[in-house]
Design a protein around this motif. Structure first.
Motif, PDB file in Angstrom:
ATOM      1  N   UNK A  11       0.845  -1.201   0.000  1.00 25.27           N
ATOM      2  CA  UNK A  11       0.000   0.000   0.000  1.00 25.27           C
ATOM      3  C   UNK A  11       0.883   1.254   0.000  1.00 25.27           C
ATOM      4  N   UNK A  12       0.538   2.208  -0.836  1.00 23.86           N
ATOM      5  CA  UNK A  12       1.334   3.441  -0.874  1.00 23.86           C
ATOM      6  C   UNK A  12       0.524   4.608  -0.334  1.00 23.86           C
ATOM      7  N   UNK A  13       1.231   5.447   0.401  1.00 34.13           N
ATOM      8  CA  UNK A  13       0.570   6.607   0.986  1.00 34.13           C
ATOM      9  C   UNK A  13       1.336   7.865   0.606  1.00 34.13           C
ATOM     10  N   UNK A  14       0.596   8.926   0.420  1.00 31.74           N
ATOM     11  CA  UNK A  14       1.238  10.211   0.142  1.00 31.74           C
ATOM     12  C   UNK A  14       1.033  11.116   1.357  1.00 31.74           C
ATOM     13  N   UNK A  15       2.146  11.628   1.859  1.00 34.55           N
ATOM     14  CA  UNK A  15       2.075  12.462   3.057  1.00 34.55           C
ATOM     15  C   UNK A  15       2.616  13.846   2.722  1.00 34.55           C
ATOM     16  N   UNK A  16       1.889  14.863   3.115  1.00 33.48           N
ATOM     17  CA  UNK A  16       2.386  16.236   2.974  1.00 33.48           C
ATOM     18  C   UNK A  16       2.897  16.693   4.334  1.00 33.48           C
ATOM     19  N   UNK A  17       4.069  17.288   4.350  1.00 28.59           N
ATOM     20  CA  UNK A  17       4.701  17.686   5.609  1.00 28.59           C
ATOM     21  C   UNK A  17       5.130  19.146   5.528  1.00 28.59           C
ATOM     22  N   UNK A  18       4.622  19.953   6.434  1.00 30.26           N
ATOM     23  CA  UNK A  18       5.084  21.344   6.523  1.00 30.26           C
ATOM     24  C   UNK A  18       6.231  21.394   7.520  1.00 30.26           C
ATOM     25  N   UNK A  19       7.351  21.949   7.089  1.00 29.63           N
ATOM     26  CA  UNK A  19       8.524  21.993   7.974  1.00 29.63           C
ATOM     27  C   UNK A  19       9.104  23.395   8.002  1.00 29.63           C
ATOM     28  N   UNK A  20       9.884  23.663   9.035  1.00 33.53           N
ATOM     29  CA  UNK A  20      10.606  24.931   9.063  1.00 33.53           C
ATOM     30  C   UNK A  20      11.659  24.922   7.968  1.00 33.53           C
ATOM     31  N   UNK A  21      11.799  26.037   7.302  1.00 30.25           N
ATOM     32  CA  UNK A  21      12.762  26.137   6.219  1.00 30.25           C
ATOM     33  C   UNK A  21      14.143  26.443   6.808  1.00 30.25           C
ATOM     34  N   UNK A  22      14.810  25.375   7.262  1.00 31.92           N
ATOM     35  CA  UNK A  22      16.108  25.549   7.929  1.00 31.92           C
ATOM     36  C   UNK A  22      17.071  24.493   7.411  1.00 31.92           C
ATOM     37  N   UNK A  32      -2.375  12.790   2.517  1.00 31.87           N
ATOM     38  CA  UNK A  32      -3.101  13.351   1.368  1.00 31.87           C
ATOM     39  C   UNK A  32      -3.268  12.297   0.271  1.00 31.87           C
ATOM     40  N   UNK A  33      -3.363  11.045   0.718  1.00 30.37           N
ATOM     41  CA  UNK A  33      -3.455   9.950  -0.255  1.00 30.37           C
ATOM     42  C   UNK A  33      -4.768   9.996  -1.026  1.00 30.37           C
ATOM     43  N   UNK A  34      -5.828  10.463  -0.383  1.00 31.48           N
ATOM     44  CA  UNK A  34      -7.139  10.397  -1.023  1.00 31.48           C
ATOM     45  C   UNK A  34      -7.664  11.778  -1.359  1.00 31.48           C
ATOM     46  N   UNK A  35      -8.510  11.813  -2.409  1.00 26.14           N
ATOM     47  CA  UNK A  35      -9.183  13.051  -2.816  1.00 26.14           C
ATOM     48  C   UNK A  35      -8.195  14.193  -3.034  1.00 26.14           C
ATOM     49  N   UNK A  36      -7.136  13.900  -3.777  1.00 31.67           N
ATOM     50  CA  UNK A  36      -6.094  14.909  -3.970  1.00 31.67           C
ATOM     51  C   UNK A  36      -5.759  15.081  -5.441  1.00 31.67           C
TER      52      UNK A  36
END
Lengths: 162, 556
Positions: free
Chosen positions: A1-12, A76-80
């Protein structure tokens, strides 16, 4: 199974190493990873495609959340809307040029460079489309492929924000 | 102000009273600044020991421990100390010197990428690249180390940063976008947990180091009494309830008492508090507590569901959650269960064969407990650690200090130094093996130098005893590389060579008097070499990969 993850990170500096190190250390498999800045210059967004079952996904998200510089993690695997961009350098000669251009246009690709014996073609789309296009180009002789890795955004007005 | 002076001032503002470390070229400015400070610096003889000492200090007090080291080898020597603190969630701040910013990446003299190296073994770490960020980073480091699930934080300080001229405007508050630990438990989950508890017929509380870190021992004991439920702990959880309490079954797992392991396996509800279900505590996971539902309370959401399937997860601070939970619990007698557990307790006590000729290691520990039940006990790792855990009944939190997660031989002695520095009036005993003690023996010099009067009890079997035990039981007695043949070696003379006091004990009849004599000395470190029965094993034992009720034991 594959999943797509969005990650907000500090730009450092070092954040990418921290995220990549976490995946290696915990034995999670990254299939693709794309990073870029966001509308805020102090934030970057990563899109990570990871393979594994729901248990792995849960651990990946929890472990990512533990990193101090990670601000938000979202599945964000679904409805994206999912997109990837590829640049392909393909061999071309006077006999098959027309054919290649035609296939590229079916894929809504763009010829971005023309040389005497090659094209560079740009195509965007989801993964299946990109794979299909690359497959079709094989017969002409692919010289180079550069893919960005997938980026993804959920449909609708809800947004991944701080 | 010189940045080095600002660093020391910042540490003073954080309430730091003691620092353990060793100077060097890259951190010399900070040491120069430290020269005028009230902060007491303990010069250890190895950087690993400096971090263990800071860690022991933190575990004994609950306050953040601080260690200093220079760049390169000084910094890399801290790695085992940092990993030890990380695995056991101990709040430690390590500051390392680094080569000047212009030299970073050039393979300069004594350069090592310690921020890169320690990334997977710190809760967070920093390389200070801008002196204007320095004070903010120090503030953040202390905040991160001590809040949520505690852990070590490293700050790497390039030499030219420590020389820079900065304004001392130490921040009052920390605001980190990506770090907001959750402390208050979800009320609905707490109610669900209470319902499960009220329904349970065979409830068992499993308490881990998190109970001690959140100062929740009173609440935990009260919960146990209110239900009532028996309590087992992990090694890190020793002290979560007084082990003399009638509801305490001691620690669970590979070398826990049979009655503790049976209780877990037969329970119908596990109430896990601040525990991470390590393989040493659970045995084979697929056979762990097969009849039990699980309530898991932890401040770290990533621990919940990591190893064991959980029915009711509650994320937050153990103390706050337990306080809430208790409100919904009414006492309910569970006579059948009580009789069953008490039956096991009676039938399968911890035991060993007494001997008039050979010194039994368990006997030594029983005597220490008898003479000094209030002592802070640290341990090394291996048989010494397990016997200490079995036979020393811990009765208050932070009394028992051991490397549970990483299992670091050489931890106990410097950790004892840290605890003794924090509590000079207390008796602090390191229960050691001969193999472990050798791994940080140089700290004898530190103890003598600073008058740190710890007691070291070496259970000397001239073996790497736990490995030898495994070889005996599982490898056909093929003792590959476990014999530390050194009959001629005298720990007594080594101690004396360092200026400490050494004692050697060969007969059981001398054990008590020697301990008494040692405990009366409070101005010098005492090293006691107990020549114990070389082939004594730790029982009971759940072999690695077996279920908790598949126990090897030996007739006595």
């Amino acid at each position: 199974m594959r999943h797509t993850i969005a990650v907000l990170v500090e730009n450092k500096p070092g954040v990418l190493a921290r995220v990549a190190g976490l995946f290696r250390r915990r034995g999670f498999n990254i299939e693709s990873l794309a990073v870029g800045t966001t509308e805020r210059e102090d934030l970057s967004r990563m899109t990570i495609v990871v393979s594994g079952d729901d248990f792995v996904l849960e651990q990946v998200m929890k472990q990512l959340n533990k990193l101090i510089e990670v601000i938000k993690v979202s599945d964000v695997s679904k409805n994206s809307v999912e997109r990837e961009l590829v640049l392909i350098k393909v061999a071309a000669n006077p006999q098959n040029r027309g054919e290649i251009i035609e296939i590229a246009s079916i894929f809504r690709g763009r010829i971005v460079d023309v040389a005497r014996d090659s094209f560079v073609i740009e195509v965007t789309g989801d993964e299946d489309k990109i794979n299909a296009f690359i497959d079709l180009m094989r017969q002409y002789g692919i010289k180079e492929v550069a893919r960005t890795g997938k980026i993804s955004m959920q449909r609708g007005s809800k947004a991944l924000q701080v | 102000m010189r940045a080095a002076d600002a660093i020391v001032k910042a540490l003073e503002k954080e309430g730091v009273k003691h620092i353990f470390g060793i100077p060097g070229g890259a951190i010399i400015e900070v040491y120069d600044a430290l020269f005028d400070s009230e902060i007491r610096h303990i010069l250890t003889r190895h950087e690993q020991a400096a971090v263990h000492a800071a860690d022991g200090y933190a575990r004994a007090t609950g306050k953040t421990g601080v260690a200093f080291a220079t760049s390169g080898p000084g910094a890399t020597n801290t790695v085992t100390g940092i990993a030890t603190a990380y695995m056991d969630s101990s709040p430690v701040v390590v500051m390392t010197g680094q080569v000047a910013r212009s030299l970073i990446g050039n393979d300069a003299f004594q350069e090592a990428d310690i921020a890169g190296i320690t990334m997977p073994i710190t809760k967070h770490n920093y390389l200070v690249t801008d002196e204007k960020q320095l004070l903010k980073i120090i503030k953040e480091a202390f905040h991160i180390a001590s809040t949520g699930r505690p852990g070590p934080v490293l700050i790497d300080l390039p030499k030219d940063v420590t020389l820079a001229d900065i304004e001392f405007d130490y921040p009052e508050k920390v605001d980190l976008m990506g770090y907001k630990p959750k402390y208050v438990g979800h009320p609905r989950q707490i109610k669900r947990a209470a319902e499960l508890i009220m329904q349970a017929e065979r409830p068992v509380i499993m308490a881990g180091g998190g109970v001690i870190l959140s100062n929740a021992t009173e609440e935990l004991t009260k919960l146990a009494e209110t239900i009532p439920a028996y309590v087992v702990t992990s090694l890190m959880g020793k002290g979560a309830i007084p082990e003399t309490h009638p509801l305490s079954l001691g620690f669970v797992g590979m070398h826990g008492a049979k009655y503790a392991n049976y209780a877990v396996q037969e329970s119908d509800l596990i109430i896990a508090v601040g525990i991470r279900f390590s393989d040493r505590s659970t045995g084979r996971l697929s056979s762990f507590a097969p009849y039990a539902k699980v309530i898991h309370i932890d401040v770290d959401p990533a621990e919940i569901g990591k190893n064991v399937r959980v029915d009711v997860p509650i994320v937050g601070d153990a103390k706050l959650i337990l306080r809430e939970l208790i409100r919904f619990i009414q006492y309910k007698q569970r006579k059948e269960w009580e009789e069953k557990v008490e039956g096991w307790r009676k039938a399968y006590p911890l035991r060993y064969r007494k001997d008039d000729e050979r010194v039994k290691p368990q006997y030594v520990i029983e005597k220490i407990y008898e003479l000094q039940p209030d002592a802070i006990v640290t341990t090394e790792v291996g048989q010494n650690q397990m016997w200490a855990a079995q036979y020393f009944k811990v009765h208050y939190p932070r009394q028992f200090i051991t490397s549970g997660g990483l299992g670091t031989m050489g931890f106990g002695f410097p950790a004892a130094m840290g605890a003794k520095v924090a509590f000079p009036e207390k008796t602090v005993v390191d229960i050691a093996g001969d193999g472990s003690f050798l791994m940080n023996i140089q700290e004898l010099a530190t103890c003598v130098d600073f008058g740190i009067a710890v007691k070291v009890v070496i259970l000397n079997n001239m073996f790497l005893g736990m490995v030898r035990q495994w070889q005996e039981l599982f490898y056909d007695e093929r003792y590959s590389a476990t014999c530390l043949r050194c009959k001629e070696m005298s720990f007594e003379k080594i101690a004396e060579g360092f200026g400490a006091i050494g004692m050697t004990v060969e007969r059981p009849s001398e054990v008590e008097d020697t301990l008494k004599e040692a405990f009366e000395i409070d101005d010098a470190p005492v090293i006691m070499d107990f020549r114990v029965d070389r082939l004594e094993n730790v029982y009971p034992m759940v072999p690695a990969g077996a279920a908790l009720n598949e126990i090897i034991d030996k007739e006595v």
